[in-house]
Structures are given as C-alpha cells and as structure tokens.
Design a protein around this motif. Structure first.
Motif, short mmCIF file in Angstrom:
data_model
loop_
_atom_site.label_atom_id
_atom_site.label_comp_id
_atom_site.label_asym_id
_atom_site.label_seq_id
_atom_site.Cartn_x
_atom_site.Cartn_y
_atom_site.Cartn_z
N HIS A 18 -26.76 -73.84 -21.43
CA HIS A 18 -25.80 -73.16 -20.57
C HIS A 18 -24.56 -74.03 -20.28
O HIS A 18 -23.43 -73.56 -20.35
N CYS A 19 -24.81 -75.28 -19.92
CA CYS A 19 -23.67 -76.15 -19.55
C CYS A 19 -22.74 -76.37 -20.74
O CYS A 19 -21.51 -76.36 -20.60
N VAL A 87 -28.14 -78.21 -12.08
CA VAL A 87 -28.78 -78.70 -10.85
C VAL A 87 -30.17 -79.21 -11.20
O VAL A 87 -30.97 -78.49 -11.79
N TRP A 88 -30.38 -80.45 -10.90
CA TRP A 88 -31.69 -81.08 -11.14
C TRP A 88 -32.22 -81.56 -9.80
O TRP A 88 -31.57 -82.36 -9.12
N TRP A 89 -33.38 -81.07 -9.43
CA TRP A 89 -33.99 -81.42 -8.14
C TRP A 89 -32.98 -81.31 -7.00
O TRP A 89 -32.81 -82.23 -6.21
N GLY A 90 -32.35 -80.14 -6.98
CA GLY A 90 -31.48 -79.81 -5.85
C GLY A 90 -30.16 -80.55 -5.81
O GLY A 90 -29.40 -80.43 -4.85
N THR A 132 -25.29 -74.97 -12.93
CA THR A 132 -26.28 -73.98 -13.36
C THR A 132 -27.62 -74.31 -12.72
O THR A 132 -27.94 -75.47 -12.47
N THR A 133 -28.38 -73.24 -12.42
CA THR A 133 -29.72 -73.45 -11.85
C THR A 133 -30.72 -72.56 -12.57
O THR A 133 -30.39 -71.43 -12.96
N GLY A 134 -31.93 -73.04 -12.69
CA GLY A 134 -33.00 -72.23 -13.29
C GLY A 134 -33.39 -71.10 -12.37
O GLY A 134 -33.72 -69.99 -12.81
N SER A 135 -33.35 -71.32 -11.08
CA SER A 135 -33.72 -70.27 -10.12
C SER A 135 -32.51 -69.37 -9.85
O SER A 135 -31.37 -69.75 -10.11
N ALA A 172 -30.52 -69.57 -15.11
CA ALA A 172 -30.07 -70.18 -16.38
C ALA A 172 -31.29 -70.66 -17.17
O ALA A 172 -31.55 -71.85 -17.27
#
Ligand SMILES: Cc1cc2nc3c(=O)[nH]c(=O)nc-3n(C[C@H](O)[C@H](O)[C@H](O)COP(=O)(O)O)c2cc1C
Length: 194
Positions: A18-19, A87-90, A132-135, A172
């Motif tokens: 995505h990125c 976004v990784w771990w918030g 981008t976020t998975g959630s 994402a």
C-alpha cells in the motif's frame, strides 16, 4: 527564507504494498503538475535511526552528523513535506521515529525561550501525512482516540510549527481491493494540499 520545493519522506521496506502504491501515485501527481521534489527513502538508504550519545541534546550535547545536516538542509529548503508510512504498533516505523529524534533537534526544529516556552522553528511549512493501517479507520477513532494520528501531528510536526494534515487509509490488507480507494484518496488529498 522559503523556497518552493517539496520533500517526500518514505518509511517502508517493501516496494510492493500500500505505501509503495501511495508513493508511486504521489510521484505521478507531482510529475503531472510539474512540481519538483526530493525523496528521502529511509529503508533504501539504510538510515541509522539510533540516537548517539554525542547527539543527545537534552543532556547538553549537540553533534549532528554530516548526513543529518544534509537532511536538515532538505527540510529547511522544503515548504511542503509529504510523509508516507504504515502504522506499526500504533505508531510510525522505528526508522522514522529515529529520524525525528536525530534530526528534529533543539535549535533546529524548536528551542526553548528564556521563560521555558517551546518556540516553533519550522513555522511556515506544511505537511501531508499518508499512513496505512491493517485495521479499519473507524477502529482507531472509536477505541484508540486516534492516537496514531495525534502523535505525529501534535507531538512532532505542529510542535515544531509545521501545519499538518493526516490521511489514514484503513483496511490496508489486500492491495488489489484497495487500489482505486488509494488512487482517489491520494489525488484528493494532494489537490487540497497544493
Ligand atoms: C510490525 C507491525 C505492526 C503493526 N501494527 C499495527 C497497528 O498497530 N495497527 C494497525 O491497524 N495495523 C498494524 N499493522 C498492519 C499494518 O499497518 C499494515 O500491514 C500496513 O499498513 C499495510 O501497508 P503496506 O501494504 O504498505 O505494508 C502492523 C503491521 C506490522 C508488520
């Protein structure tokens, strides 16, 4: 003095995803509008994000490496900065967090007045952040107070005077299903940024 130039700071190790798709779309947009830009691709250059003892400004040290001085120059020159990261771990990937820690130092990005009030040294610049976020986007809004957005906007960029707009692309997980949403979202955000 401001010059009319755009800086992209990209923090993702993959060239497919995505990125990377967002980066391609940003580059295409800039090309179509004949807007010149510089790209700092942190993983590609294997940027070292670890703050060194001699750089630890809150302990009174103020060494800045020649590479980081070069990046400070790029930031000074740019009136618009575009960040792209997952976004990784918030939060942002550590490589980008370390970039801020080593480069947005006291005396460059901010300073304290005699009364101890933070003074914004990068005022006049604007930033557009694509994350981008998975959630799903709504998840972070409802349950996490959008902290991932607030952190970069308020604790870092606007603290230093950079007016910031954050755009989050949620869900994402499957790029093929998200391409048109990303294309449209990136174009819309860039249209209002430029
Ligand atoms: C180490 C790691 C931590 C992650 N943490 C989060 C998170 O806190 N919240 C979330 O919504 N997604 C999280 N994810 C999912 C990523 O945000 C998602 O895979 C990414 O935004 C997709 O973009 P990409 O295709 O460019 O990698 C995480 C993924 C990894 C690898």
């Amino acid at each position: 003095m401001k010059s009319d130039s755009t800086l992209i700071i990209y923090a993702h190790p993959q060239t497919k995803g995505h990125c990377s798709f967002i980066l391609d779309n940003v580059k295409k947009y800039l090309k179509s509008k004949k807007i010149k830009h510089e790209l700092i691709d942190l993983y590609k250059i294997k940027y070292d994000p670890v703050l060194k003892s001699e750089e630890h400004y809150s302990a009174g040290n103020n060494f800045v490496s020649s590479q980081n001085k070069k990046f400070q120059k790029s930031i000074s020159k740019a009136d618009k900065i575009i960040f792209i990261y997952p976004v990784w771990w918030g939060s942002m990937p550590s490589i980008l967090k370390g970039f801020f820690e080593r480069i947005f130092v006291s005396g460059f990005a901010f300073k304290f007045s005699k009364k101890g009030i933070p003074v914004k040294l990068l005022a006049g610049k604007r930033a557009l952040v694509f994350m981008t976020t998975g959630s799903p986007t709504i998840f972070a809004k409802l349950f996490l107070g959008n902290r991932h957005k607030k952190m970069i906007k308020f604790h870092i960029l606007e603290y230093c005077g950079i007016k910031t707009k954050v755009v989050q692309f949620g869900n994402a997980r499957h790029l093929d299903q998200n391409k048109s949403k990303l294309e449209n979202g990136v174009r819309k955000a860039l249209d209002s940024f430029f």
